[in-house]
Design an enzyme around this catalytic site. Structure first.
Site, short mmCIF file in Angstrom:
data_model
loop_
_atom_site.label_atom_id
_atom_site.label_comp_id
_atom_site.label_asym_id
_atom_site.label_seq_id
_atom_site.Cartn_x
_atom_site.Cartn_y
_atom_site.Cartn_z
N CYS A 1 0.81 -1.23 0.00
CA CYS A 1 0.00 0.00 0.00
C CYS A 1 0.84 1.27 0.00
O CYS A 1 0.30 2.36 -0.21
CB CYS A 1 -0.96 0.01 1.19
SG CYS A 1 -2.07 -1.39 1.17
N HIS B 1 -2.95 7.25 2.51
CA HIS B 1 -3.43 5.95 2.04
C HIS B 1 -4.85 5.74 2.55
O HIS B 1 -5.14 5.95 3.72
CB HIS B 1 -2.50 4.84 2.55
CG HIS B 1 -3.00 3.47 2.25
ND1 HIS B 1 -3.50 3.12 1.02
CD2 HIS B 1 -3.09 2.36 3.02
CE1 HIS B 1 -3.87 1.86 1.04
NE2 HIS B 1 -3.64 1.37 2.25
N ASN C 1 -10.04 -0.03 0.40
CA ASN C 1 -8.58 0.00 0.34
C ASN C 1 -8.13 -0.62 -0.99
O ASN C 1 -8.26 -1.82 -1.19
CB ASN C 1 -8.03 -0.79 1.53
CG ASN C 1 -6.51 -0.76 1.60
OD1 ASN C 1 -5.84 -0.39 0.62
ND2 ASN C 1 -5.97 -1.17 2.72
N1 ACO Z 1 -18.29 -7.61 10.29
C1 ACO Z 1 -18.72 -7.72 11.54
N2 ACO Z 1 -17.88 -7.96 12.59
C2 ACO Z 1 -16.57 -8.08 12.32
C3 ACO Z 1 -16.06 -7.97 10.99
C4 ACO Z 1 -16.98 -7.73 9.97
N3 ACO Z 1 -16.60 -7.60 8.68
N4 ACO Z 1 -14.72 -8.14 11.05
C5 ACO Z 1 -14.38 -8.33 12.34
N5 ACO Z 1 -15.50 -8.31 13.12
C6 ACO Z 1 -15.60 -8.47 14.55
C7 ACO Z 1 -14.45 -9.28 15.12
O1 ACO Z 1 -14.71 -10.66 14.99
C8 ACO Z 1 -14.43 -8.81 16.55
O2 ACO Z 1 -15.46 -9.48 17.27
P1 ACO Z 1 -15.20 -9.99 18.78
O3 ACO Z 1 -14.92 -8.74 19.57
O4 ACO Z 1 -16.50 -10.65 19.11
O5 ACO Z 1 -14.02 -10.91 18.69
C9 ACO Z 1 -14.83 -7.34 16.46
O6 ACO Z 1 -15.45 -7.19 15.17
C10 ACO Z 1 -13.65 -6.38 16.57
O7 ACO Z 1 -12.60 -6.82 15.71
P2 ACO Z 1 -11.23 -6.01 15.61
O8 ACO Z 1 -10.34 -6.69 14.60
O9 ACO Z 1 -10.68 -5.75 16.96
O10 ACO Z 1 -11.77 -4.64 14.99
P3 ACO Z 1 -11.01 -3.29 14.78
O11 ACO Z 1 -11.75 -2.21 15.46
O12 ACO Z 1 -9.54 -3.39 15.05
O13 ACO Z 1 -11.21 -3.05 13.22
C11 ACO Z 1 -9.97 -3.23 11.17
C12 ACO Z 1 -10.65 -3.98 12.31
C13 ACO Z 1 -11.00 -2.42 10.45
C14 ACO Z 1 -9.35 -4.25 10.22
C15 ACO Z 1 -8.89 -2.29 11.73
O14 ACO Z 1 -8.08 -3.00 12.62
C16 ACO Z 1 -8.00 -1.70 10.65
O15 ACO Z 1 -8.44 -0.89 9.85
N6 ACO Z 1 -6.70 -2.03 10.64
C17 ACO Z 1 -5.76 -1.41 9.71
C18 ACO Z 1 -5.91 -1.85 8.30
C19 ACO Z 1 -4.99 -1.01 7.44
O16 ACO Z 1 -4.79 0.17 7.64
N7 ACO Z 1 -4.32 -1.56 6.49
C20 ACO Z 1 -3.41 -0.68 5.73
C21 ACO Z 1 -2.49 -1.37 5.03
S1 ACO Z 1 -3.25 -2.49 3.93
C22 ACO Z 1 -2.02 -3.13 2.90
O17 ACO Z 1 -0.87 -2.80 2.95
C23 ACO Z 1 -2.42 -4.23 1.93
#
Ligand code: ACO
Length: 330
Positions: A124, A257, A287
Site C-alpha cells: 500500500c 493511504h 482499500n
Molecule cells: N463484520 C462484523 N464484525 C466483524 C467484521 C466484519 N466484517 N470483522 C471483524 N468483526 C468483529 C471481530 O470478529 C471482533 O469481534 P469480537 O470482539 O467478538 O471478537 C470485532 O469485530 C472487533 O474486531 P477487531 O479486529 O478488533 O476490529 P477493529 O476495530 O480493530 O477493526 C480493522 C478492524 C478495520 C481491520 C482495523 O483494525 C484496521 O483498519 N486495521 C488497519 C488496516 C490497514 O490500515 N491496512 C493498511 C495497510 S493495507 C495493505 O498494505 C495491503
C-alpha cells in the site's frame, strides 16, 4: 550537440484514475457473505473503517487493464501523448503475471516501446515509493516525462470466508504524469520499511514447480497494523516537512493511504490539520492498496479541491511493513 540541462525539479502535470464499473455496496457484501454463512453489517463496516462501497474487476480484467484507463486519463490531463513518456513505473502487488512486469505490459498496451518500464512492490506504500523513485530519476536527468501508476486487483487475493479482511479491499488504478520542470514540484520524500513486521500483513504463498505453494490469500492482523500505521505515519509526515523546511501549517491538503478513515483522521489530528483538509475517498473504493493515493489525488484534483500551487502531502503505509510520505507543491 547541445546537452539538455539537468532539471532542478519534477512536477505533476496530470492525474488520472479508474475504478472498474462493478460496484458492491456494503449491503451487497452482506448478501454475498450471508450466502457463505458469514455475518457482517453495513454499520460495522462504516463505523470501523468509513468504507461504504468497493469496486471489483470482472474476471479476466487485470491490473494493466485498470492502469491503462488511469494512464490515458493522466496523459490527457497533462496534454501529453503516450509517445512523450520516457519512463513507466507501476506500483502493484497484484501484477498480471509473475513476469514480465505489469509496467512492460502497460507500455505495450499504450502502443509505445523502448522507454524503461518496471514494477515497484511496496504494497500500500507502492505509489509513494514509485513517485519518490520517479522524482529522483527525473531530477537525475534519466527521464523527462514519467508515468507513475498504482494499479491493483486485490479482489483476486481476498479470502471471502474471512470477514475481517474481505470487506476492506477493492480494485482500481490511479496515475500521474511527472515531468521535468524549472519550478517545484516534489519538495521532499521520506521512505521506510521494517521487515520485522512481515507477518502482520502478507499474502505468503508463492509459485514453485508449477504449483501455488503456501497460502495465496491476503492475511492481516488488523489491530496490529492499525497501531503501527498511526505511529509511523506521524513520524514520516514530520520528517518530510522538516526535510522541505515546511511546517504542518503550510499544508493545504493531506492525501493519505485510503485504508481506514479512523487512521486517516488520527494522522490529520496529530498534525493539527482541520479535517476539511483531509482528502478521503475510502468510502467509495475501500482499500485499493497502491492505487489508493493516486485515486484520491485525482478525485480531489478533478473536483477542484486541489488547485495549482497548493501544498499537498501524500502518505502511504502497508505490508512490508512499509511507509512513507511525499510533499509537493501541486
Ligand atoms: N463484520 C462484523 N464484525 C466483524 C467484521 C466484519 N466484517 N470483522 C471483524 N468483526 C468483529 C471481530 O470478529 C471482533 O469481534 P469480537 O470482539 O467478538 O471478537 C470485532 O469485530 C472487533 O474486531 P477487531 O479486529 O478488533 O476490529 P477493529 O476495530 O480493530 O477493526 C480493522 C478492524 C478495520 C481491520 C482495523 O483494525 C484496521 O483498519 N486495521 C488497519 C488496516 C490497514 O490500515 N491496512 C493498511 C495497510 S493495507 C495493505 O498494505 C495491503
Amino acid at each position: 550537440m547541445t546537452l539538455e540541462p539537468t532539471p532542478r525539479h519534477a512536477r505533476i502535470t496530470g492525474t488520472g484514475s479508474w475504478l472498474p464499473p462493478r460496484r458492491l455496496s456494503n449491503d451487497d457484501m452482506v448478501t454475498m457473505l450471508a450466502a457463505r454463512g458469514i455475518e457482517t453489517s453495513d454499520q460495522w463496516i462504516v463505523e470501523r473503517t468509513g468504507i461504504r462501497a468497493r469496486h471489483f474487476a470482472d474476471d479476466g480484467v487485470t491490473s494493466s487493464d485498470l492502469a491503462l484507463h488511469a494512464a490515458r486519463h493522466a496523459l490527457e490531463a497533462a496534454g501529453r501523448a503516450a509517445a512523450d513518456v520516457d519512463l513507466i513505473i507501476v506500483a502493484t502487488s497484484t501484477p498480471d503475471m509473475v513476469f514480465p512486469s505489469t509496467a512492460s505490459i502497460l507500455q505495450h498496451k499504450l502502443g509505445v516501446h523502448g522507454c524503461p518500464a518496471f514494477d515497484l512492490q511496496a504494497v500500500c506504500s507502492g505509489f509513494v515509493y514509485a513517485l519518490a523513485v520517479a522524482d529522483a530519476m527525473v531530477r537525475g536527468g534519466n527521464a523527462r516525462c514519467a508515468l507513475v501508476v498504482g494499479a491493483e486487483v486485490f479482489s483476486r487475493i481476498l479470502d471471502f470466508s474471512d470477514r475481517t479482511t474481505c470487506v476492506l479491499f477493492g480494485d482500481g488504478a490511479g496515475a500521474v504524469v511527472l515531468e521535468a520542470s524549472d519550478t517545484p514540484g516534489i519538495l521532499a520524500s521520506e521512505l521506510h520499511a521494517d521487515g520485522r513486521h512481515i507477518e502482520i500483513l502478507c499474502t505468503p504463498g508463492t509459485v514453485a514447480g508449477g504449483q501455488v505453494l503456501g497460502d495465496p490469500l491476503l492475511r492481516m492482523d488488523g489491530p496490529a497494523v492499525f497501531k503501527l500505521a498511526v505511529g509511523v505515519l506521524d513520524g514520516a509526515a514530520r520528517a518530510v516537512l522538516a526535510k522541505a523546511g515546511r511546517s504542518a501549517a503550510d499544508l493545504d491538503w493531506l492525501v493519505p493511504h485510503q485504508a481506514n478513515i479512523r487512521i486517516m483522521q488520527s494522522t490529520a489530528r496529530k498534525l493539527k490539520l482541520p479535517l476539511d483538509k483531509l482528502i478521503a475517498t475510502v468510502d467509495e473504493h475501500g482499500n485499493t492498496s497502491a492505487a489508493s493515493v493516486p485515486l484520491a489525488l485525482d478525485v480531489a484534483v478533478r473536483s477542484g479541491r486541489i488547485q495549482r500551487g497548493d501544498t499537498v502531502m501524500l502518505e502511504g503505509v502497508g505490508g512490508g511493513f512499509t511507509w512513507g510520505a511525499v510533499l509537493l507543491d501541486y
